[in-house]
Every structure is written in structure tokens, then in C-alpha cells.
Design a protein around this motif. Structure first.
Motif, PDB file in Angstrom:
ATOM      1  N   CYS A 317       0.884  -1.171   0.000  1.00 16.51           N
ATOM      2  CA  CYS A 317       0.000   0.000   0.000  1.00 16.51           C
ATOM      3  C   CYS A 317       0.921   1.219   0.000  1.00 16.51           C
ATOM      4  CB  CYS A 317      -0.899   0.042   1.228  1.00 16.51           C
ATOM      5  SG  CYS A 317      -1.890  -1.448   1.476  1.00 16.51           S
ATOM      6  N   ILE A 318       0.951   1.930  -1.110  1.00 23.69           N
ATOM      7  CA  ILE A 318       1.864   3.072  -1.222  1.00 23.69           C
ATOM      8  C   ILE A 318       1.037   4.343  -1.383  1.00 23.69           C
ATOM      9  CG2 ILE A 318       3.890   4.005  -2.403  1.00 23.69           C
ATOM     10  CD1 ILE A 318       4.505   1.209  -1.555  1.00 23.69           C
ATOM     11  N   ALA A 319       1.340   5.331  -0.520  1.00 24.24           N
ATOM     12  CA  ALA A 319       0.605   6.596  -0.554  1.00 24.24           C
ATOM     13  C   ALA A 319       1.409   7.635  -1.327  1.00 24.24           C
ATOM     14  CB  ALA A 319       0.362   7.085   0.871  1.00 24.24           C
ATOM     15  N   PHE A 320       0.742   8.321  -2.249  1.00 30.87           N
ATOM     16  CA  PHE A 320       1.403   9.360  -3.047  1.00 30.87           C
ATOM     17  C   PHE A 320       0.756  10.712  -2.782  1.00 30.87           C
ATOM     18  CE2 PHE A 320       1.696   5.391  -5.472  1.00 30.87           C
ATOM     19  CZ  PHE A 320       3.070   5.309  -5.662  1.00 30.87           C
ATOM     20  N   SER A 321       1.593  11.726  -2.665  1.00 31.76           N
ATOM     21  CA  SER A 321       1.075  13.086  -2.501  1.00 31.76           C
ATOM     22  C   SER A 321       2.002  14.045  -3.249  1.00 31.76           C
ATOM     23  CB  SER A 321       1.029  13.461  -1.020  1.00 31.76           C
ATOM     24  OG  SER A 321       2.333  13.734  -0.557  1.00 31.76           O
ATOM     25  N   ILE A 322       1.666  15.325  -3.199  1.00 31.27           N
ATOM     26  CA  ILE A 322       2.573  16.276  -3.853  1.00 31.27           C
ATOM     27  C   ILE A 322       3.889  16.391  -3.086  1.00 31.27           C
ATOM     28  CG2 ILE A 322       1.062  17.784  -5.194  1.00 31.27           C
ATOM     29  CD1 ILE A 322       1.018  19.573  -2.596  1.00 31.27           C
ATOM     30  N   ASP A 323       3.941  15.853  -1.872  1.00 30.32           N
ATOM     31  CA  ASP A 323       5.174  15.907  -1.086  1.00 30.32           C
ATOM     32  C   ASP A 323       6.027  14.655  -1.227  1.00 30.32           C
ATOM     33  OD1 ASP A 323       4.387  18.368  -0.072  1.00 30.32           O
ATOM     34  OD2 ASP A 323       3.286  17.446   1.577  1.00 30.32           O
ATOM     35  N   GLY A 324       5.556  13.673  -1.982  1.00 31.46           N
ATOM     36  CA  GLY A 324       6.351  12.474  -2.154  1.00 31.46           C
ATOM     37  C   GLY A 324       5.544  11.205  -2.063  1.00 31.46           C
ATOM     38  N   ALA A 325       6.170  10.160  -1.507  1.00 27.56           N
ATOM     39  CA  ALA A 325       5.516   8.864  -1.403  1.00 27.56           C
ATOM     40  C   ALA A 325       5.885   8.234  -0.068  1.00 27.56           C
ATOM     41  CB  ALA A 325       5.959   7.960  -2.545  1.00 27.56           C
ATOM     42  N   THR A 326       5.016   7.373   0.427  1.00 29.43           N
ATOM     43  CA  THR A 326       5.294   6.663   1.682  1.00 29.43           C
ATOM     44  C   THR A 326       4.709   5.266   1.590  1.00 29.43           C
ATOM     45  OG1 THR A 326       5.179   8.736   2.932  1.00 29.43           O
ATOM     46  CG2 THR A 326       4.961   6.712   4.190  1.00 29.43           C
ATOM     47  N   ARG A 359      10.283  11.043  -3.269  1.00 29.37           N
ATOM     48  CA  ARG A 359      10.293  12.152  -2.309  1.00 29.37           C
ATOM     49  C   ARG A 359      11.291  13.231  -2.725  1.00 29.37           C
ATOM     50  NH1 ARG A 359      10.612   9.127   3.535  1.00 29.37           N
ATOM     51  NH2 ARG A 359       8.447   8.388   3.585  1.00 29.37           N
ATOM     52  N   ARG A 360      12.479  12.768  -3.089  1.00 29.72           N
ATOM     53  CA  ARG A 360      13.525  13.717  -3.461  1.00 29.72           C
ATOM     54  C   ARG A 360      13.052  14.605  -4.607  1.00 29.72           C
ATOM     55  NH1 ARG A 360      16.865  14.460  -7.122  1.00 29.72           N
ATOM     56  NH2 ARG A 360      16.334  12.559  -8.261  1.00 29.72           N
ATOM     57  N   LYS A 361      12.458  13.986  -5.594  1.00 27.05           N
ATOM     58  CA  LYS A 361      11.992  14.695  -6.758  1.00 27.05           C
ATOM     59  C   LYS A 361      10.910  15.718  -6.404  1.00 27.05           C
ATOM     60  CE  LYS A 361      11.060  13.574 -11.476  1.00 27.05           C
ATOM     61  NZ  LYS A 361      11.333  12.723 -12.542  1.00 27.05           N
ATOM     62  N   ARG A 362       9.961  15.293  -5.593  1.00 31.21           N
ATOM     63  CA  ARG A 362       8.852  16.189  -5.234  1.00 31.21           C
ATOM     64  C   ARG A 362       9.307  17.332  -4.337  1.00 31.21           C
ATOM     65  NH1 ARG A 362       6.646  14.594  -8.803  1.00 31.21           N
ATOM     66  NH2 ARG A 362       5.275  12.797  -9.013  1.00 31.21           N
ATOM     67  N   ARG A 363      10.368  17.098  -3.588  1.00 30.69           N
ATOM     68  CA  ARG A 363      10.751  18.092  -2.582  1.00 30.69           C
ATOM     69  C   ARG A 363      11.930  18.963  -2.986  1.00 30.69           C
ATOM     70  NH1 ARG A 363      10.329  14.246   2.864  1.00 30.69           N
ATOM     71  NH2 ARG A 363       8.191  13.528   2.442  1.00 30.69           N
ATOM     72  N   GLU A 364      12.522  18.694  -4.144  1.00 29.78           N
ATOM     73  CA  GLU A 364      13.791  19.352  -4.451  1.00 29.78           C
ATOM     74  C   GLU A 364      13.664  20.872  -4.565  1.00 29.78           C
ATOM     75  OE1 GLU A 364      15.328  17.449  -7.940  1.00 29.78           O
ATOM     76  OE2 GLU A 364      13.640  18.067  -9.205  1.00 29.78           O
ATOM     77  N   ASN A 365      12.504  21.357  -4.939  1.00 33.50           N
ATOM     78  CA  ASN A 365      12.357  22.810  -5.073  1.00 33.50           C
ATOM     79  C   ASN A 365      11.716  23.471  -3.859  1.00 33.50           C
ATOM     80  OD1 ASN A 365      13.517  22.875  -7.652  1.00 33.50           O
ATOM     81  ND2 ASN A 365      11.587  22.174  -8.554  1.00 33.50           N
ATOM     82  N   MET A 366      11.568  22.717  -2.792  1.00 29.70           N
ATOM     83  CA  MET A 366      10.960  23.295  -1.583  1.00 29.70           C
ATOM     84  C   MET A 366      12.016  24.013  -0.753  1.00 29.70           C
ATOM     85  SD  MET A 366       8.536  20.312  -0.139  1.00 29.70           S
ATOM     86  CE  MET A 366       7.196  19.633  -1.099  1.00 29.70           C
ATOM     87  N   SER A 367      11.542  24.886   0.130  1.00 28.81           N
ATOM     88  CA  SER A 367      12.467  25.571   1.037  1.00 28.81           C
ATOM     89  C   SER A 367      13.019  24.550   2.032  1.00 28.81           C
ATOM     90  CB  SER A 367      11.726  26.664   1.799  1.00 28.81           C
ATOM     91  OG  SER A 367      10.837  26.094   2.736  1.00 28.81           O
ATOM     92  N   LYS A 368      14.155  24.893   2.600  1.00 28.30           N
ATOM     93  CA  LYS A 368      14.774  24.004   3.594  1.00 28.30           C
ATOM     94  C   LYS A 368      13.816  23.771   4.776  1.00 28.30           C
ATOM     95  CE  LYS A 368      18.949  22.961   2.037  1.00 28.30           C
ATOM     96  NZ  LYS A 368      18.398  22.418   0.790  1.00 28.30           N
ATOM     97  N   THR A 369      13.105  24.827   5.130  1.00 28.31           N
ATOM     98  CA  THR A 369      12.169  24.717   6.261  1.00 28.31           C
ATOM     99  C   THR A 369      11.097  23.672   5.968  1.00 28.31           C
ATOM    100  OG1 THR A 369      12.457  27.097   6.387  1.00 28.31           O
ATOM    101  CG2 THR A 369      10.832  26.126   7.870  1.00 28.31           C
ATOM    102  N   ASP A 370      10.536  23.748   4.778  1.00 21.13           N
ATOM    103  CA  ASP A 370       9.499  22.780   4.413  1.00 21.13           C
ATOM    104  C   ASP A 370      10.072  21.370   4.362  1.00 21.13           C
ATOM    105  OD1 ASP A 370       7.450  24.555   4.332  1.00 21.13           O
ATOM    106  OD2 ASP A 370       7.590  24.934   2.164  1.00 21.13           O
ATOM    107  N   GLN A 371      11.263  21.252   3.804  1.00 19.36           N
ATOM    108  CA  GLN A 371      11.888  19.929   3.726  1.00 19.36           C
ATOM    109  C   GLN A 371      12.084  19.336   5.109  1.00 19.36           C
ATOM    110  OE1 GLN A 371      15.485  20.137   1.417  1.00 19.36           O
ATOM    111  NE2 GLN A 371      14.412  20.626  -0.482  1.00 19.36           N
ATOM    112  N   ARG A 372      12.541  20.173   6.024  1.00 19.58           N
ATOM    113  CA  ARG A 372      12.769  19.680   7.398  1.00 19.58           C
ATOM    114  C   ARG A 372      11.453  19.268   8.052  1.00 19.58           C
ATOM    115  NH1 ARG A 372      17.082  23.437   7.841  1.00 19.58           N
ATOM    116  NH2 ARG A 372      15.651  25.082   8.455  1.00 19.58           N
ATOM    117  N   ARG A 373      10.437  20.078   7.821  1.00 17.99           N
ATOM    118  CA  ARG A 373       9.132  19.770   8.394  1.00 17.99           C
ATOM    119  C   ARG A 373       8.637  18.406   7.897  1.00 17.99           C
ATOM    120  NH1 ARG A 373       4.333  20.349   6.086  1.00 17.99           N
ATOM    121  NH2 ARG A 373       5.159  21.633   4.394  1.00 17.99           N
ATOM    122  N   LEU A 374       8.830  18.163   6.597  1.00 17.53           N
ATOM    123  CA  LEU A 374       8.363  16.899   6.026  1.00 17.53           C
ATOM    124  C   LEU A 374       9.173  15.713   6.553  1.00 17.53           C
ATOM    125  CD1 LEU A 374       7.650  18.081   2.386  1.00 17.53           C
ATOM    126  CD2 LEU A 374       5.967  17.333   4.074  1.00 17.53           C
TER     127      LEU A 374
END
Ligand SMILES: [Zn+2]
Length: 445
Positions: A317-326, A359-374
Motif C-alpha cells: 500500500c503506497i501513498a502518493f502526494s505532492i510531497d512524495g511517497a510513503t 520524495r527527493r523529486k517532489r521536494r527538491e524545489n521546496m524551502s529548507k524549512t518545508d523539507q525539514r518539516r516533512l
């Protein structure tokens, strides 16, 4: 999620049957220790990997793939590695590893393709159009009412309300979507005479159907002899189109409902299951966790519905979102021994790598703060998922599964609604009975 897959649980601080857990851990520790001792005796000079003792539980059988050739080669591996990895060491944390064989590559490409689905919801025009179709005033007032009742209930016992207002908005959306908006279709009725139709197989899409996102079209024929008209059922994956057609099976339901959740401002995940089911997860700010939502079943926070309710066996069961996958399998399959089916599509190292890559792909253009939060959020979820496994394992060895333990005491600490959830789940499963809606829908995602 990075390293925990096979490390199983820390001594469960989220679980109140401490004695049971401790006994189980001791048992596994002894077993493993004996095995390791035997090993180090048979291999003079190799270091006894004592550090692996911190992982008391072995992976459940269905989740232990054969280690890939590169398993012991990573220089950054935290634990001392014997030169040849032995099956007894599979309990070590796994290291992500890129696909190296055709099957693994195929699985990665599949996940990569699926991961695009929720990105299509991020279209302001689409979300606006969806919002125009939703009776917002009605949903907001229903949510307001429900959330006030929950607050009052909580106040009377001096606790915290189970769900917040935003959660209640999604619950209201779910009711409306299932009861008033979307239609479930097995065989589409004849559009000529409205009589039932009989399946004739697949037919190639017309250019118009292709343009509107249907790559597969099912063909039906009217059962009424005097009519005999053909009825086409294009399986649309395009959410714009679903706003028009408003019908389909599980695939269309999950896709369109997930987009609607996004339209009302929720953080949303589209969850893919390898046994041909799909559903939604919505992030509850109130409970600070992802909540299972199945629009087809009008099911809210009943993650064990498929396994313990419908008796299905699931592997991925893989969950996909705009922030990546889990990989959220452990939320839905609490006992792999009972409800899991072997994960053979790719080695676990590749699955983990694929998730990280998405995840890396979805998050590469995010701010460091957002990346840390995720990252923090990923860690919190990993802990939650590990907690489920620890509870289920401890309960299993004590012979308390399924009814008295599952979701009762084990989950209750974490989720105040645990017991209610199980009660609803079982009630739902019983109502449904054999051959009713649940399992029947599996064929036609
Ligand atoms: Zn007809």
C-alpha cells in the motif's frame, strides 16, 4: 521511514501491555543471540554483530526478501557487517538501493508513474471547477454542528475532541460525495432503454475518448432482445472528465474524491494498493496523522477494513502526494502473518530507494524549512507505523488476536477512537456479508 522497516519496534512505549512485549522481546533476543553465537563460532575472525541485538524482533516472514547482492557492501552501514550476509541478519535496517534487475526497474517505473496522480490535482482551474460543484455552505454547517457536538462530548469528560473542524469538513464531504454526487457502476445501464447490459469485453477508445483521458473502454450490450444497443464505458483517469461523468468504480471514486479533498483545502494522499484497490488519506491537523478515507465505502479512519473486515491479503500500500511517497502498508496490514501476502515485486531495498527517489523529486524545489518539516513528519509516521506492528506482534504471540486485542487496548492510547473504529469496522463487515459490495469491487479498479 528510512531505516526502520526491519528493525521492528522499540520497546513499545505506546503500548500498555508492557509485560507481554517484554516477554516477547526476551524470547526473540535469546533466539537471535544463540543464532549469532553459532555464527561467530563457525566464522573465526568475523566480528560478532552485537549491535544488531538492539533489534529484538525479526521481520515477519512475508516481508523478508532475499538480500540483494549489494546488501553488505555499503560503507555507510551503521552496523558491523560480516563479509557474507546471512539470512539471520535480515533484521538489520535496510539500505536503499537502486533497481538493478528488470523486475525491480519495472516496479520503480510503476511507482514513478503512479506518483504523478496527485500532482494533477494542483491545478487552480480544476479546483475552482470542483468547488463550484460542492455545496460548501451545507458541508460547512454540517461540519460546524458535528464539531460542536464533539467538543461538547469532550468537555463533559474533560478530554480533547476526537476530531477537529477540518476533519468534520472532510467527513461531510465524504457523505455528500458518496450519497449525492458520485455513482458506482458495475455494468452501465443501456442509455437507449435503461435496461441492464451484459459485458462484451474491451474495445479500443475512440479519438474523443482518448482525448478525454480514457485509455481503456469496456463494451456492454443491452440485455433487452428488442434493443440490443451497445453501451461504451470509458474508464476515465482524467479528473476533469470525472467531474462531468460522475461515475465509475473504485479507481474513479478515489481519484475524484481525493481531488475534492484538495479542493476544500486538505492535504491529501492517493493510496495505491497492489491488489487492485485505491483509496484516499487525508492529513488531520487535529490528530497530527494521516487518516484513511475510502469514498466508495464512506469509510473514515478504518484502515483495517480491507484485511480484518474483507479478509483480503495485501502486499503493498503506497501513498502518493505532492510531497512524495510513503509505504503505508503497515497501517492497513497490522498482522503480516495473517493478512500479508509476499512482497515479491522488488527487494525491499529497491522499494525504499524508489520511495526516497520520489520524495527527493517532489521536494527538491521546496524551502529548507518545508523539507525539514516533512522529514520530521516522515519520522513521526514511521514511529506510528512501527507501533502498529509492535502491538500486533505482541498481541499475536499471546494468542489474543483478533477480537479482544486488535485495536482495543493496543490502539486506544494513540487514537482515542480505537475501540469505536473496530466496532464500526466489524459491524460494516458483517452487514456487508459475503458477496456484498466490498470484495466484489476488487475486479474493476
Ligand atoms: Zn437497451
Amino acid at each position: 521511514m528510512a531505516d526502520g522497516r526491519h528493525r521492528a519496534a522499540q520497546p513499545a512505549n505506546t503500548y500498555d501491555a508492557t509485560t507481554l512485549t517484554t516477554e516477547f522481546e526476551q524470547l526473540m533476543r535469546n533466539k537471535r543471540f544463540n543464532r549469532l553465537q553459532e555464527q561467530s563460532r563457525s566464522r573465526p575472525g568475523s566480528q560478532s554483530p552485537v549491535s544488531s541485538m538492539s533489534s529484538p524482533m525479526p521481520p515477519p516472514p512475508s516481508r523478508a526478501p532475499p538480500p540483494p547482492p549489494s546488501f553488505g557492501a555499503s560503507p555507510t552501514h551503521p552496523s558491523p557487517q560480516p563479509s557474507t550476509p546471512s539470512p539471520s541478519l535480515r533484521g538489520l535496517p535496510i539500505m536503499p538501493s537502486p533497481p538493478q534487475d528488470p523486475a525491480s526497474l519495472k516496479f520503480y517505473n510503476l511507482l514513478k508513474g503512479l506518483s504523478v496522480t496527485p500532482t494533477k490535482y494542483e491545478n487552480p482551474g480544476l479546483l475552482d471547477e470542483a468547488l463550484c460543484l460542492i455545496p460548501l455552505d451545507r458541508l460547512y454547517s454540517e461540519a460546524e454542528e458535528e464539531s460542536q457536538i464533539m467538543q461538547a462530548q469532550a468537555a463533559s469528560i474533560g478530554g480533547k475532541p476526537e476530531w477537529g473542524y477540518q476533519d468534520c469538513v472532510i467527513r461531510a464531504l465524504l457523505r455528500w460525495f458518496k450519497r449525492s454526487f458520485f455513482q458506482f457502476v458495475n455494468n452501465p445501464p443501456c442509455s437507449n432503454c435503461h435496461m441492464p447490459t451484459i459485458a462484451q469485453g474491451m474495445t479500443p477508445p475512440t479519438p474523443d475518448e482518448t482525448a478525454r483521458g480514457a485509455s481503456r473502454v469496456e463494451l456492454y450490450r443491452c440485455a433487452e432482445a428488442s434493443c440490443g444497443a451497445y453501451e461504451r464505458f470509458p474508464r476515465y483517469s482524467d479528473v476533469w472528465q470525472l467531474l462531468q461523468s460522475r461515475r465509475g468504480r473504485v479507481g474513479e471514486w478515489a481519484n475524484c474524491f481525493s481531488m475534492f479533498c484538495r479542493a476544500v483545502g486538505a492535504r491529501v494522499r492517493w493510496v495505491w494498493n497492489s491488489e487492485d484497490h485505491v483509496w484516499t488519506e487525508v492529513y488531520s491537523e487535529h490528530q497530527r496523522r494521516w487518516v484513511h478515507v475510502d469514498a466508495c465505502e464512506e469509510a473514515w479512519d478504518q484502515p483495517r477494513l480491507y484485511t480484518e473486515g474483507w479478509r483480503r491479503k495485501l502486499s503493498y500500500c503506497i501513498a502518493f502526494s505532492i510531497d512524495g511517497a510513503t509505504d503505508v502498508t503497515r497501517r492497513y496490514v497490522r498482522s503480516f502473518g495473517k493478512h500479508g501476502t509476499p512482497r515479491t515485486r522488488a527487494p525491499e531495498e529497491v522499494v525504499l530507494w524508489s520511495i526516497h527517489e520520489i520524495r527527493r523529486k517532489r521536494r527538491e524545489n521546496m524551502s529548507k524549512t518545508d523539507q525539514r518539516r516533512l522529514i520530521k513528519e516522515d519520522e513521526r509516521e514511521e514511529k506510528e507505523l512501527r507501533g502498529y506492528m509492535a502491538s500486533a506482534l505482541a498481541a499475536e504471540i499471546n494468542g489474543l488476536l483478533p477480537r479482544s486485542m486488535v485495536g482495543g487496548r493496543a490502539d486506544e492510547q494513540k487514537h482515542p477512537g480505537g475501540r469505536q473504529e473496530v466496532a464500526r469496522e466489524w459491524a460494516g463487515a458483517q452487514q456487508r456479508g459475503p458477496g456484498n459490495s466490498g470484495p466484489d469491487r476488487s475486479g474493476g479498479r
